[in-house]
Scaffold this active site. Structure first.
Site, PDB file in Angstrom:
ATOM      1  N   ASP A  16      -4.426   3.617   2.757  1.00  0.00           N
ATOM      2  CA  ASP A  16      -5.842   3.226   2.836  1.00  0.00           C
ATOM      3  C   ASP A  16      -6.008   1.732   3.143  1.00  0.00           C
ATOM      4  O   ASP A  16      -7.124   1.217   3.163  1.00  0.00           O
ATOM      5  CB  ASP A  16      -6.597   3.612   1.549  1.00  0.00           C
TER       6      ASP A  16
ATOM      7  N   ASP B  35       0.855  -1.189   0.000  1.00  0.00           N
ATOM      8  CA  ASP B  35       0.000   0.000   0.000  1.00  0.00           C
ATOM      9  C   ASP B  35       0.887   1.235   0.000  1.00  0.00           C
ATOM     10  O   ASP B  35       1.866   1.297   0.736  1.00  0.00           O
ATOM     11  CB  ASP B  35      -0.887  -0.038   1.254  1.00  0.00           C
TER      12      ASP B  35
ATOM     13  N   ASN C  42      -0.583   4.578   0.052  1.00  0.00           N
ATOM     14  CA  ASN C  42      -1.244   5.801   0.531  1.00  0.00           C
ATOM     15  C   ASN C  42      -2.026   5.615   1.830  1.00  0.00           C
ATOM     16  O   ASN C  42      -2.857   6.447   2.190  1.00  0.00           O
ATOM     17  CB  ASN C  42      -2.170   6.353  -0.561  1.00  0.00           C
TER      18      ASN C  42
ATOM     19  N   ASP D 180      -1.553  -1.155  -3.915  1.00  0.00           N
ATOM     20  CA  ASP D 180      -1.872  -0.392  -5.130  1.00  0.00           C
ATOM     21  C   ASP D 180      -0.698  -0.385  -6.097  1.00  0.00           C
ATOM     22  O   ASP D 180       0.376  -0.905  -5.777  1.00  0.00           O
ATOM     23  CB  ASP D 180      -2.291   1.039  -4.758  1.00  0.00           C
TER      24      ASP D 180
ATOM     25  N   ASP E  68      -5.262 -18.604  -5.097  1.00  0.00           N
ATOM     26  CA  ASP E  68      -6.426 -19.466  -4.828  1.00  0.00           C
ATOM     27  C   ASP E  68      -6.081 -20.648  -3.929  1.00  0.00           C
ATOM     28  O   ASP E  68      -6.966 -21.424  -3.567  1.00  0.00           O
ATOM     29  CB  ASP E  68      -6.970 -20.049  -6.141  1.00  0.00           C
TER      30      ASP E  68
ATOM     31  N   ASP F 147      -4.010  -9.893 -16.128  1.00  0.00           N
ATOM     32  CA  ASP F 147      -4.936 -11.000 -15.939  1.00  0.00           C
ATOM     33  C   ASP F 147      -6.119 -10.746 -16.865  1.00  0.00           C
ATOM     34  O   ASP F 147      -6.739  -9.677 -16.817  1.00  0.00           O
ATOM     35  CB  ASP F 147      -5.390 -11.023 -14.467  1.00  0.00           C
TER      36      ASP F 147
ATOM     37  N   GLU G 243      -5.145 -20.436 -17.433  1.00  0.00           N
ATOM     38  CA  GLU G 243      -5.553 -21.258 -16.291  1.00  0.00           C
ATOM     39  C   GLU G 243      -6.580 -22.252 -16.823  1.00  0.00           C
ATOM     40  O   GLU G 243      -7.631 -21.852 -17.320  1.00  0.00           O
ATOM     41  CB  GLU G 243      -6.160 -20.392 -15.196  1.00  0.00           C
TER      42      GLU G 243
HETATM   43  O1  ISL Z   1     -10.340 -22.018  -6.064  1.00  0.00           O
HETATM   44  C1  ISL Z   1     -11.121 -22.506  -6.828  1.00  0.00           C
HETATM   45  C2  ISL Z   1     -12.537 -22.765  -6.517  1.00  0.00           C
HETATM   46  O2  ISL Z   1     -12.687 -23.949  -5.813  1.00  0.00           O
HETATM   47  C3  ISL Z   1     -10.717 -22.814  -8.158  1.00  0.00           C
HETATM   48  O3  ISL Z   1     -11.472 -23.799  -8.746  1.00  0.00           O
HETATM   49  C4  ISL Z   1     -10.885 -21.513  -8.904  1.00  0.00           C
HETATM   50  O4  ISL Z   1     -12.178 -21.068  -8.852  1.00  0.00           O
HETATM   51  C5  ISL Z   1     -10.536 -21.735 -10.316  1.00  0.00           C
HETATM   52  O5  ISL Z   1      -9.199 -22.044 -10.305  1.00  0.00           O
HETATM   53  C6  ISL Z   1     -10.782 -20.473 -11.126  1.00  0.00           C
HETATM   54  O6  ISL Z   1     -10.044 -19.429 -10.589  1.00  0.00           O
HETATM   55  C7  ISL Z   1      -9.979 -18.220 -11.264  1.00  0.00           C
HETATM   56  O7  ISL Z   1     -11.255 -17.718 -11.608  1.00  0.00           O
HETATM   57  C8  ISL Z   1     -12.107 -17.366 -10.530  1.00  0.00           C
HETATM   58  C9  ISL Z   1     -11.410 -16.486  -9.494  1.00  0.00           C
HETATM   59  O8  ISL Z   1     -12.204 -16.404  -8.349  1.00  0.00           O
HETATM   60  C10 ISL Z   1     -10.060 -17.035  -9.127  1.00  0.00           C
HETATM   61  O9  ISL Z   1      -9.406 -16.176  -8.211  1.00  0.00           O
HETATM   62  C11 ISL Z   1      -9.290 -17.194 -10.401  1.00  0.00           C
HETATM   63  O10 ISL Z   1      -7.955 -17.586 -10.185  1.00  0.00           O
HETATM   64  C12 ISL Z   1     -13.256 -16.629 -11.132  1.00  0.00           C
HETATM   65  O11 ISL Z   1     -12.796 -15.568 -11.919  1.00  0.00           O
HETATM   66 CA    CA Z   2      -3.603   2.022  -1.300  1.00  0.00          CA
END
Ligand code: ISL
Ligand code: CA
Length: 537
Positions: free
Chosen positions: A23, A19, A21, A27, A319, A96, A249
């Site tokens: 908050d 961070d 600033n 960022d 995740d 992303d 992914e």
């Molecule tokens: O962590 C999971 C759910 O059980 C994974 O199956 C995850 O949802 C999956 O890998 C997809 O992830 C991606 O898309 C999701 C997002 O929430 C995750 O952060 C992202 O990495 C939806 O956009």
């Molecule tokens: Ca910030």
């Protein structure tokens, strides 16, 4: 040429990195201020988790505008500056790309629900059955069903993830055009490519009922279908003009499916994130964790090493729970942290390192659900509660697997909030920051951080570690030995994933060990990792 085969990629979860600033939210200027840290590590590219405007129901994976920066993260000018400052340090930026779904607050959705052309069919809309029933029996990824009723349009819309993440409908040709514009928008600003979110789900072949399954009823209607391959080849045409890179992914992929997504002759993606090695410590679904079975884990790694010409290598991301408690041992925190670093940086493929992994950050130390922010964890808790699972058990399940384990703020030093913010952090800082932080580890030659730095340098030095073949030599219930070879250069890596000493058959000149020793006689200490230079035969 194929710079991504030589690069170490570092994933930043912007909300939790730095961070600038006060908050309490990380960022973009914060990231820019920390680029020297990444340069020191020898990072070649950064994957930035989403920084676009978003209501943040799923922390930025619910995007409401693909061509702007969320105010809490900064401005487009801040982003331009980040790209420039990174480039000065030889670091590329990957954005992303989350285009399976948009936020329901996206302008496209707002117009689609009002049937305003050309947006009418941008999403998967379907009327209710005669008794008000849902269009089909599919289930979603986040522990809730995947149809949401919309009062404005008076139809259901499909959402495979949270109910504010509406799936885009790629049967509508304009959707593809829109996404291509998004690609160009960022490539023109100088980004090097994209990490593509759940990319193998884009195309839905029909909205018919799916086969009933414990997890994800309906996935045969959208998992890695030909329509998705067509879309990826369309994207590739745009990407090629910029020589851009993509990693997708790919959920639930087999090696065959992965090859079809990223085989060099396919003209689709450059590599994928597969999940099978992350499933070696679970029964059926990720919420039912069991102890890791190392042999299963090694065999799975071997399978993917052998079956794909090239792949993304990772042990952590935003995740997944942290890797040391999961694949290593908190009792041997330092040793196992270094062992996992060795694994990550010596397998064949492009290593992806997640923020905090380089200092051995571990899972959160929260006490209860009120400290958790993640939408998935909250949904799952609700479902379990509905099934009358007692609170203590619910908490155990959530605490072990929650995505917030990886999302606590980066631990820079032992000052207030670990140097992450001067304000109140959006998610709790792990109390262990007094002894797990970067500043301390910089001063300790024996630290996990210095081990990462050293191995990253070794990987840059030794082409066999980057481009060499992979050959496994030993794979038992705790020992993994493999060789990387390119021409005359041959290195052997031996790992002991247990609290006990082990013996292996390999000998050679000792290049690295996470224990202090002069030579190697085949004996490994608990959680020892060694890299040997094979003597010419
Ligand atoms: O962590 C999971 C759910 O059980 C994974 O199956 C995850 O949802 C999956 O890998 C997809 O992830 C991606 O898309 C999701 C997002 O929430 C995750 O952060 C992202 O990495 C939806 O956009
Ligand atoms: Ca910030």
């Amino acid at each position: 040429m194929e710079w991504w085969k030589d690069a170490l990629v570092y994933q930043i979860y912007p909300r939790s990195f730095q961070d600038s600033n006060g908050d309490g939210i990380g960022d973009i200027p914060g990231i820019t201020s920390r680029l020297d840290h990444l340069q020191e590590l020898g990072v070649g590219a950064i994957w930035l988790s989403p920084v676009y405007p978003s209501p943040n129901d799923d922390n930025g994976y619910d995007i409401s505008d693909y061509k702007d920066i969320a105010p809490e993260y900064g401005t487009l000018e801040d982003m331009d500056r980040l790209i420039l400052e990174a480039r000065r340090r030889g670091i590329r930026i990957l954005m992303d790309l989350v285009v399976n779904h948009t936020s329901t607050r996206h302008e496209w959705f707002e117009k689609s629900r009002r049937r305003i052309a050309p947006y009418t069919d941008y999403y998967h809309w379907a009327p209710a059955g005669p008794d008000g029933s849902k269009p089909n029996n599919w289930t979603g990824f986040f522990g809730e069903d995947c149809w949401q009723w919309d009062d404005v349009r008076e139809e259901y819309f499909l959402h495979l993830f949270a109910r504010t993440q509406a799936d885009l409908n790629y049967r509508c040709p304009q959707v593809l055009d829109e996404v291509e514009q998004v690609l160009r928008f960022w490539l023109d600003r100088g980004v090097a490519g994209f990490r593509c979110d759940v990319i193998n789900l884009l195309w839905k072949d029909s909205l018919a009922d799916g086969k009933e399954r414990l997890a994800l009823t309906g996935m045969e209607h959208y998992l890695s279908l030909e329509g998705t391959h067509d879309i990826l080849r369309r994207f590739r045409k745009v990407l090629d003009r910029y020589k851009a890179f993509t990693v997708g992914e790919a959920v639930f992929v087999t090696p065959d499916m992965a090859r079809d997504l990223c085989g060099p002759e396919r003209g689709e993606l450059d590599m994928v994130f597969s999940f099978e090695h992350m499933e070696c410590d679970q029964y059926l679904i990720k919420w039912l964790k069991r102890d890791l079975r190392p042999k299963k884990f090694f065999k799975c790694l071997i399978k993917w090493q052998e079956e794909l010409p090239w792949n993304a290598i990772y042990l952590e991301n935003h995740d997944q729970p942290r890797s040391i408690p999961r694949f290593g041992s908190e009792g041997y925190w330092r040793e196992s942290g270094k062992l996992l670093a060795t694994l990550l940086l010596t397998l064949r493929g492009t290593p992806f390192l997640y923020q905090g992994q380089e200092i051995g950050m571990v899972d959160f130390d929260f006490d209860g659900l009120d400290q958790i922010d993640d939408v998935e964890s909250r949904n799952v808790d609700r479902v379990l509660k509905g099934l009358h699972v007692p609170e203590a058990l619910r908490w155990r399940i959530i605490a072990r697997t929650s995505r917030d384990n990886a999302r606590t703020p980066m631990q820079w030093d032992d000052g207030p909030n670990a140097g992450f913010t001067t304000g109140r952090p959006w998610l709790g800082v792990n109390r262990n920051f007094h002894f797990v932080n970067l500043a301390d580890q910089e001063n300790d030659p024996d630290s996990i951080w210095n081990w990462y730095k050293d191995l990253s340098a070794l990987r840059r030095e030794r082409e066999a570690l980057r481009r060499g073949d992979f050959l496994w030599l030993e794979c038992t219930d705790r020992v993994f030995v493999y060789r990387r070879r390119l021409g005359e250069e041959s290195l052997t890596i031996a790992l002991d994933l247990s609290d006990r000493p082990a013996r292996v058959g390999s000998r050679g000149k000792l290049l690295r060990s996470n224990y202090r020793r002069d030579g190697f006689d085949g004996r490994l200490a608990p959680w020892e990792a060694v890299i040997l230079e094979d003597e010419a035969t």
